[in-house]
Each structure stands twice: as structure tokens, then as C-alpha cells.
Design an enzyme around this catalytic site. Structure first.
Site, PDB file in Angstrom:
ATOM      1  N   GLY A   1      58.140  31.723 161.320  1.00  0.00           N
ATOM      2  CA  GLY A   1      56.932  32.291 160.740  1.00  0.00           C
ATOM      3  C   GLY A   1      55.864  31.226 160.596  1.00  0.00           C
ATOM      4  O   GLY A   1      56.138  30.025 160.644  1.00  0.00           O
ATOM      5  N   CYS A   2      54.626  31.665 160.399  1.00  0.00           N
ATOM      6  CA  CYS A   2      53.514  30.714 160.328  1.00  0.00           C
ATOM      7  C   CYS A   2      53.588  29.845 159.075  1.00  0.00           C
ATOM      8  O   CYS A   2      53.520  28.608 159.151  1.00  0.00           O
ATOM      9  CB  CYS A   2      52.186  31.448 160.406  1.00  0.00           C
ATOM     10  SG  CYS A   2      51.986  32.808 159.238  1.00  0.00           S
ATOM     11  N   TYR A   3      53.735  30.456 157.902  1.00  0.00           N
ATOM     12  CA  TYR A   3      53.855  29.670 156.670  1.00  0.00           C
ATOM     13  C   TYR A   3      55.096  28.763 156.693  1.00  0.00           C
ATOM     14  O   TYR A   3      55.008  27.573 156.351  1.00  0.00           O
ATOM     15  CB  TYR A   3      53.911  30.575 155.447  1.00  0.00           C
ATOM     16  CG  TYR A   3      52.620  31.261 155.074  1.00  0.00           C
ATOM     17  CD1 TYR A   3      51.486  30.532 154.701  1.00  0.00           C
ATOM     18  CD2 TYR A   3      52.534  32.649 155.066  1.00  0.00           C
ATOM     19  CE1 TYR A   3      50.314  31.171 154.334  1.00  0.00           C
ATOM     20  CE2 TYR A   3      51.354  33.295 154.698  1.00  0.00           C
ATOM     21  CZ  TYR A   3      50.242  32.549 154.332  1.00  0.00           C
ATOM     22  OH  TYR A   3      49.086  33.177 153.964  1.00  0.00           O
ATOM     23  N   PRO A   4      56.273  29.288 157.085  1.00  0.00           N
ATOM     24  CA  PRO A   4      57.447  28.408 157.145  1.00  0.00           C
ATOM     25  C   PRO A   4      57.280  27.247 158.117  1.00  0.00           C
ATOM     26  O   PRO A   4      57.850  26.172 157.900  1.00  0.00           O
ATOM     27  CB  PRO A   4      58.566  29.352 157.592  1.00  0.00           C
ATOM     28  CG  PRO A   4      58.157  30.684 157.076  1.00  0.00           C
ATOM     29  CD  PRO A   4      56.656  30.706 157.257  1.00  0.00           C
ATOM     30  N   THR A   5      56.509  27.445 159.205  1.00  0.00           N
ATOM     31  CA  THR A   5      56.289  26.331 160.123  1.00  0.00           C
ATOM     32  C   THR A   5      55.673  25.147 159.397  1.00  0.00           C
ATOM     33  O   THR A   5      56.113  24.000 159.552  1.00  0.00           O
ATOM     34  CB  THR A   5      55.387  26.768 161.290  1.00  0.00           C
ATOM     35  OG1 THR A   5      56.072  27.752 162.079  1.00  0.00           O
ATOM     36  CG2 THR A   5      55.025  25.594 162.182  1.00  0.00           C
TER      37      THR A   5
END
Length: 310
Positions: free
Chosen positions: A114-118
């Protein structure tokens, strides 16, 4: 011979940007469905089973259904851009810089981050592995994203009506990214996640504030920065900035696409309080760029082929 690629969900934001990155590349031959076919299960099933690689740009339930459409004899390799399989058994987490390029290259089933987890994992996971940050710390994440990350409904809200200057959400303290962050950082506790949306189309800033002096190991901010620089020394899409370069970070309304990620370690004078910050394109390294990076590796190509480099 070109590898056949089917983007299931090609009309969505992520699918469109993946197609842009693959356009004109002779290594791949895109299987395209017309408007009447793209929601037809029989046509999708045929395309999924005919492809060498299928990239799923779908809601979670639809992504699971797509995987179930594969015949037992199908050799299709899957890259799932949804959150359906990011902590699922049998799936390789598609963050090559963290899990290893060889693991992604050899996998049949890959789940893109995911974008935030990246942003969070790029900052925290290497430091926990190095023993510089504790796995049992109660981490918090403050983050803002461009509105394109919310899909068509949120894009329409921002582009056709009065746009809010700041939209915070997730106040039930539940978010689909939480299991992913905890699992792939190796944390004992879920993170406390505070996401928000700002009126720019693309881009995001993910921040992890740390009271280093309160930790049992009392790491110094300089040690964290040095460790990140060493960890990503051979990563062409990751830039770890040295200290003292700036006192503000911006997300610009006219930002161009980017498939890289920038990491910062800001600290006070003593180095015992720090703000770990990642800045990335939520549609690039946070979605479409990551999927294409994984596709390149799985196809035996240079990982940066067709990507928008930092």
C-alpha cells in the site's frame, strides 16, 4: 517474444498509470478488453488465464475473485495491487528493497504494498532489523496524501465541487493498512495511524515521530540516518537525504509522476528526538510504479525499466 500482460481493472487510476508505464515497451503485449467486456466475468477469466502476467487493480473482494478464476493448469503470474493478499500465506510481499529482488523475481503470487505502508516500512523496517529501533515500541504514523489515492469517488469530490483544504479520516482507529504495517515491520503492536488528504492530485508525506531518548536502547538520530543510507545504498529508487538540507517539505499541485521515494531523518540538536519522514508519489512508488517494478523483476528485466526515475 513479448510477455502477455492483462491489467484487470485497467480503467481505474492505478491501472491507467500502469498502462502508461508499459506503453511502447516491446517486452510486453497488453491484453485489452473493450468497455463491454471489462466487467464480463467470462471475458476476464479468458484474459486472466491467457496472460503470462496479470496485474489486479481491483477492490479487495474482486481481487480475490480474480485469483479464483485461474484454472488449475494456468501459468499466469499475479501482481495484486489491492490490499487483499498483503499478509496472506503463499504471497510474496512486493517490496523488493525490503524482501529481496530475488524473492520477487521468483514468485508466482506477488502483493504490491500500500502507499502509506510503503513510506512507513521504508523508514522503520530496516532500523528494526538492525536493532536500532525496538519492535515493541508504540509507533505512531502521521501522513497526508493527494486525493487521487481515494479513487474515483474522492477524485470527483475534489475536482467537481468545493474541495476541503484538509480532510482527516480514520477516526475509528481502524484502517486496512494496519495489519500490513505491523506484519512487515515485525512489530508487536499495531501502529497508531493518523491519515489525511490534502488538495493536490498526487504525492504523499508519511511521518514517524520518535522520542529516541525514551527508548531502552536510546538510539541517536545520526545512527538511524547512517543505517538507512547503508541499507539503501544499492537501491536506485530510494534516496536517503543527509541532514540539514531543509526545514520544510512540500507537496505541489503540479507535481510530475515519480516512481522513487525520498527518506529523511530530522532531529533536534541533541539527536534524541527525531522525525522520520518519507515523501513519495502515491500513484508511483505507492501504487503503479511499484507494480511495474515487480513486473520487471518477475519478467527478468531491469527493475527500473519504464519507470519515472528520481
Amino acid at each position: 517474444m513479448s510477455a502477455r500482460v492483462f491489467i484487470d481493472g485497467a480503467a481505474g487510476t492505478t491501472g491507467l498509470e500502469i498502462a502508461q508505464r508499459l506503453a511502447g515497451r516491446g517486452e510486453f503485449d497488453l491484453i485489452a478488453l473493450d468497455e463491454a467486456q471489462r466487467k464480463d466475468d467470462a471475458a476476464r477469466r479468458d484474459a486472466l488465464n491467457a496472460a503470462d502476467f496479470a496485474i489486479l487493480c481491483l477492490p479487495d473482494d474482486a481481487a480475490r475473485e480474480a485469483v479464483a478464476m485461474l484454472d488449475e493448469t494456468a501459468r499466469t503470474r499475479i501482481i495484486d495491487a489491492s490490499s487483499a493478499h498483503r499478509t496472506a500465506a503463499g504471497w510474496t510481499y512486493g517490496f523488493p528493497e525490503l524482501v529481496g529482488r530475488e524473492q520477487v523475481a521468483a514468485a508466482r503470487l506477488v502483493s504490491s504494498p500500500g502507499c502509506y505502508p510503503t513510506g512507513f516500512l521504508a523508514l522503520v523496517a530496516p532500523l528494526i532489523r538492525a536493532g536500532l529501533l525496538p519492535a515493541d515500541w508504540p509507533y505512531t504514523v502521521n501522513a497526508v496524501s493527494g486525493y487521487s489515492g481515494g479513487g474515483k469517488a474522492l477524485i470527483e469530490r475534489y475536482e467537481t465541487g468545493p474541495a476541503p483544504g484538509f480532510r482527516a479520516y480514520g477516526y475509528n482507529l481502524a484502517h486496512k493498512h494496519l495489519p500490513e504495517m505491523q506484519a512487515h515491520a515485525g512489530l508487536e503492536h499495531p501502529v497508531l495511524f493518523a491519515p489525511a488528504v490534502v488538495p493536490v492530485y498526487r504525492g504523499m508525506i508519511v511521518e514517524v515521530p520518535l522520542h529516541l531518548g525514551a527508548m531502552p536502547c536510546q538510539p541517536h538520530a545520526d545512527a538511524l540516518r547512517d543505517a538507512l543510507m547503508a541499507f539503501y545504498a544499492e537501491a536506485p529508487l530510494v534516496t536517503v537525504h543527509p541532514s540539514g538540507l531543509r526545514d520544510e517539505l512540500l507537496l505541489l499541485p503540479d507535481a510530475r509522476p515519480s516512481d522513487g521515494i525520498e527518506l529523511f531523518v530530522f532531529a533536534d540538536e541533541g539527536g534524541w528526538n527525531a522525525r522520520l519522514v518519507a515523501r513519495l508519489d502515491n500513484l508511483g512508488k505507492g501504487a503503479s510504479g511499484a507494480a511495474v517494478q515487480n513486473l520487471n523483476l518477475m519478467a527478468g528485466l531491469p527493475e527500473t525499466a519504464g519507470l519515472v526515475l528520481p
